[in-house]
Structures are given as C-alpha cells and as structure tokens.
Design a protein around this motif. Structure first.
Motif, PDB file in Angstrom:
ATOM      1  N   VAL A 198       0.860  -1.187   0.000  1.00 22.36           N
ATOM      2  CA  VAL A 198       0.000   0.000   0.000  1.00 22.36           C
ATOM      3  C   VAL A 198       0.895   1.234   0.000  1.00 22.36           C
ATOM      4  O   VAL A 198       1.753   1.389   0.864  1.00 22.36           O
ATOM      5  N   LYS A 199       0.698   2.113  -0.958  1.00 25.11           N
ATOM      6  CA  LYS A 199       1.513   3.319  -1.065  1.00 25.11           C
ATOM      7  C   LYS A 199       0.835   4.475  -0.337  1.00 25.11           C
ATOM      8  O   LYS A 199      -0.395   4.539  -0.252  1.00 25.11           O
ATOM      9  N   PRO A 200       1.616   5.419   0.191  1.00 22.48           N
ATOM     10  CA  PRO A 200       1.004   6.558   0.879  1.00 22.48           C
ATOM     11  C   PRO A 200       0.186   7.417  -0.085  1.00 22.48           C
ATOM     12  O   PRO A 200       0.552   7.600  -1.247  1.00 22.48           O
ATOM     13  N   GLN A 201      -0.934   7.925   0.414  1.00 19.74           N
ATOM     14  CA  GLN A 201      -1.746   8.834  -0.394  1.00 19.74           C
ATOM     15  C   GLN A 201      -1.157  10.232  -0.429  1.00 19.74           C
ATOM     16  O   GLN A 201      -1.181  10.904  -1.460  1.00 19.74           O
ATOM     17  N   TYR A 202      -0.646  10.679   0.720  1.00 22.81           N
ATOM     18  CA  TYR A 202      -0.107  12.032   0.830  1.00 22.81           C
ATOM     19  C   TYR A 202       1.220  11.993   1.568  1.00 22.81           C
ATOM     20  O   TYR A 202       1.465  11.108   2.408  1.00 22.81           O
ATOM     21  N   ILE A 203       2.069  12.948   1.259  1.00 26.76           N
ATOM     22  CA  ILE A 203       3.307  13.158   2.000  1.00 26.76           C
ATOM     23  C   ILE A 203       3.326  14.620   2.430  1.00 26.76           C
ATOM     24  O   ILE A 203       3.370  15.524   1.589  1.00 26.76           O
ATOM     25  N   ILE A 204       3.270  14.835   3.731  1.00 24.08           N
ATOM     26  CA  ILE A 204       3.273  16.192   4.285  1.00 24.08           C
ATOM     27  C   ILE A 204       4.450  16.295   5.241  1.00 24.08           C
ATOM     28  O   ILE A 204       4.420  15.739   6.343  1.00 24.08           O
ATOM     29  N   GLY A 205       5.500  16.969   4.802  1.00 21.76           N
ATOM     30  CA  GLY A 205       6.700  17.081   5.626  1.00 21.76           C
ATOM     31  C   GLY A 205       7.316  15.712   5.858  1.00 21.76           C
ATOM     32  O   GLY A 205       7.671  14.992   4.924  1.00 21.76           O
ATOM     33  N   LYS A 206       7.429  15.323   7.110  1.00 16.40           N
ATOM     34  CA  LYS A 206       8.000  14.029   7.491  1.00 16.40           C
ATOM     35  C   LYS A 206       6.964  12.921   7.588  1.00 16.40           C
ATOM     36  O   LYS A 206       7.292  11.781   7.927  1.00 16.40           O
ATOM     37  N   GLU A 207       5.697  13.248   7.308  1.00 20.37           N
ATOM     38  CA  GLU A 207       4.623  12.275   7.505  1.00 20.37           C
ATOM     39  C   GLU A 207       4.129  11.679   6.197  1.00 20.37           C
ATOM     40  O   GLU A 207       3.881  12.395   5.223  1.00 20.37           O
TER      41      GLU A 207
END
Length: 417
Positions: free
Chosen positions: A213-222
């Motif tokens: 499962v790939k991340p939907q969003y990348i916000i900073g370090k998250e």
C-alpha cells in the motif's frame, strides 16, 4: 536449435522460480503445536521480533522414537520473494544443525516429545539484518517437515495506526478500515512513494494481509494513508472458543468428556451467526494458549485430547467446503481441519487432536474455486474487536534487500467513524 531453445526455457523457468513468493509448508499430522516464544511475542502469535531479541521455536512430535530434526533460516524481501543477501550477510554463525533440546512427555496418555530451538544458540549466534525470515525444519532424511515465517524489525520510524468504520456506505455495517501515519523523524527517506512498502495484518493472519500500500499524501516528514477501499477488511465476528485445561471435567465450551485411548472432549454444537445481532464476547483474536491445571511444566505435562466439533449447517452441494479456522494451525486449510457432513445428525463434524489449552476458532467456507469467505457462517460486523498490525519496509536507492524499519499496532476497541 532445439538445444538453444531448451536452455533459454530453463533460464526463464529458473528466473520465474527465483522471484516466486514462498508459501509456508504445514507439518504432517504427527507434528503439533508449533509456537514461537519471546519476551515481546506471546505464545501462539505471529512472531514480529525486535532486532537482537532472543526467541524460541517449539513444537511437539507425537511419536516415541525421538527423531532428529535440523533447521535452516533464510532471508526474504517484504513480498516473500528471496532476497539477494547471502547467509553470512544476515547471520552470525551457521545453521543446518540438529535440534538437540527436547524432552519426553510426562504423565500424559498421548506420548510425545517436545522440541525447543533457541535463537541465538552456539551455532547460530544471531541474525544481523531486519526483514522477513523463513525457518525450515527438516528430518534426518533431509525431508522438509514444515516452515514458519517470522519478521525482525528495528524501530526507525514512528507508525501510527487507527481503525475506522468503512467510509463506503455500501459496506459501512460490515467492514473496517485501517488508517496509517508514518513519521520518519530524523530518518531521510528517498522517494518514499517507491521505496516504502507497507503490510497490514488482521488478527495475525498473513494469508489475508494487505500488501504494497503506497502513501496517499506526504506532508513534511509524515506519510499518510487514508484510503476509501485499499486498506479495508471485513469485520468478521468474535471468535468462538473453548478451554480444555482440565481433561477430566467439562470446561468452557465443552459439553462432556470421555476417556478412550486418550481423552475426548465434545464441544457444544455451534450455530450460524451471520443472521443474528452482533454480541460482544471477549476473545484473543484467533490465538491459543497452552494451559493445564495441576501441571508444573505444560510443555511436557499437558496432554493431547481429541476435540469433537459440530456445526449445525445445511449440506453444501456446490463443491464448497467448511473448515475450522484459527492460529492453532497457522490458519491452514487442509483435510485435518475440514468438516464432513453427517447425514444422520444433520451436522457438519470434525475431530482434531489438540494440546490442552484455551483455543479461539471460527468456521469458514471455501467455495469450489478456492475463494475463502470468513463471514458466511459467522457474519461480518463493524463492531467486531480485531487486532491490526502494520509493518513498514524500506529499500533505499541501490540497496539489495528490504529493511523492516517500523512496526505499529492497534485494535478496533475504540473504532470511530
């Protein structure tokens, strides 16, 4: 020309085999109660261990000749394809040695030997890399007896896990969704959309896990995962259970007992629950615990009993089969835990030889095409208390294997919308 074609075909076959996913091999009937034990992984659960943590693989052999067994440990990628590491890169010492720690049963009707393999030991002094591992047990004739998967991780990222009700209103009453937030902290993740892989496991069952499962969003370090469908599971129902810690008297779930060649325990006849309201009933999420009263060492003093299962269900004539499902046999589906229809009683029945203890189980159906349906008999409910584990793998640019850099866990006790 024919020789060239044959060589090319052989290369293609070897390449295909090299990238195939490894499947666990289940033991023969005379090998029972395979468990991992460690400080952080209770008996019977899926072994997810910290790097450097000691653990034990234990199992019983229901024979009287004390056979010899040998072990081999191999490293795998996140998707259970063989990694590119050679043994000396991930292991301190050597494997393929005989298991020398075993004891014979004591004061039990069923004679057996209890084997115990510690890791590390004098030959295998430790495992140096994180990731997926497979341990294989062979007999003295080099025949494979069984294999078991385990995972070793080093907590390099923070993994937040939260269980939500299904956001799709079509399945809001039957499904649960797992939301994930991965915080990389001081670790610099290169191109996380491609280098980060996650695996979500419900109730320690690798067979139904959700992978890659790939991340939907990348916000900073998250890295944030809040999918509508990709990370959702059927809620199922609370596991049924019984307890056989006293072989001389009926206990939880046991209607009566009988002594023949060994003790026999007859469970109450179970009924379907898919058409009944959900009722909370605390369980241990499909696991089992070996326990026996008036015994000092349950490893060798707990007895084996023939447990009789009975399910009131109409006969299936479409090629479907019913199985008793649980972590007691690593969620396997084979003849040993398949129920057969008894036309005289109108019930599905099965007999399984199990060591004394507390067991969770459920009835599942596999149709003629091999499709598993966990909820057809028990039902699926969003309120069900389930355990979820999330594993986070990382392969940096140019790396040769998948590191297991994070582990998170949650239950649906506090499930929210």
């Amino acid at each position: 020309m024919i020789k060239t074609v044959s060589i090319n075909l052989l290369i293609v076959l070897l390449t295909f085999q090299g990238f195939s996913q490894v499947q666990e091999t289940n033991p023969p009937e005379y090998i029972k109660t395979i468990t991992f034990k460690s400080r952080t992984s209770p008996q019977g659960q899926l072994p997810i261990l910290r790097l450097g943590e000691a653990f034990y693989l234990e199992f019983d052999v229901l024979t009287t000749d004390e056979p010899d067994f040998y072990y081999v440990i191999e490293h795998y990628n996140y998707d259970w394809t063989e990694s590119n590491l050679v043994k000396m890169e991930y292991m301190l010492g050597f494997d393929n040695f005989r298991i020398v720690d075993y004891e014979n049963s004591f004061n039990a009707f069923q004679l057996y030997s209890h084997y115990r393999l510690p890791i590390p030991n004098r030959q295998t002094r430790g495992l140096k890399k994180t990731g997926n591992y497979l341990i294989s047990i062979y007999n003295e004739d080099e025949e494979l007896m069984f294999t078991r998967k385990f995972m070793i991780y080093k907590q390099e990222v923070a993994v937040g896990v939260e269980v939500k009700r299904k956001r799709d209103v079509r399945f809001i009453e039957e499904k649960q969704t797992v939301d994930i937030v991965i915080n990389s902290g001081s670790l610099n993740l290169n191109n996380p959309m491609e280098t980060i892989k996650t695996v979500i496991i419900q109730n320690n069952n690798l067979n139904t896990s959700i992978k890659d499962v790939k991340p939907q969003y990348i916000i900073g370090k998250e890295l944030i995962y809040r999918y509508l469908n990709r990370t959702s599971f059927w809620g199922s129902n609370e596991f049924r259970f019984f307890e056989s810690k006293d072989v001389r008297a009926a206990s939880i779930g046991v209607q009566f007992i009988d002594l023949k060649e060994i003790y026999h325990g007859y469970l109450f006849t179970d009924i379907v629950r898919f058409d009944r309201p959900y009722t909370y009933n605390p369980d241990i999420n499909g696991n089992f615990q070996i326990t026996a009263i008036d015994r000092d060492n349950v490893d060798i003093e707990a007895d084996y009993t023939n447990m009789h299962f009975s399910l009131l269900y109409p006969k299936l004539n479409d090629g479907s089969k019913i199985y008793i499902y649980g972590n007691y046999n690593n969620y396997a589906l084979n003849e040993g835990n398949q129920l057969t229809y008894n036309s005289r009683s109108g019930n599905y029945q099965a007999i399984m030889k199990l060591k004394q203890g507390f067991y969770n189980y459920k009835y599942v159906i596999v149709d003629g095409k091999g499709n598993l349906d966990e909820g057809k008999i028990s039902g699926d409910f969003w309120q069900t208390e389930n355990n979820y584990k999330v594993l986070v793998y990382y392969r940096d640019l140019g790396a040769r294997y998948d590191k297991l850099i994070g582990f998170g866990e949650a239950t649906s006790v506090n499930i929210s919308n």
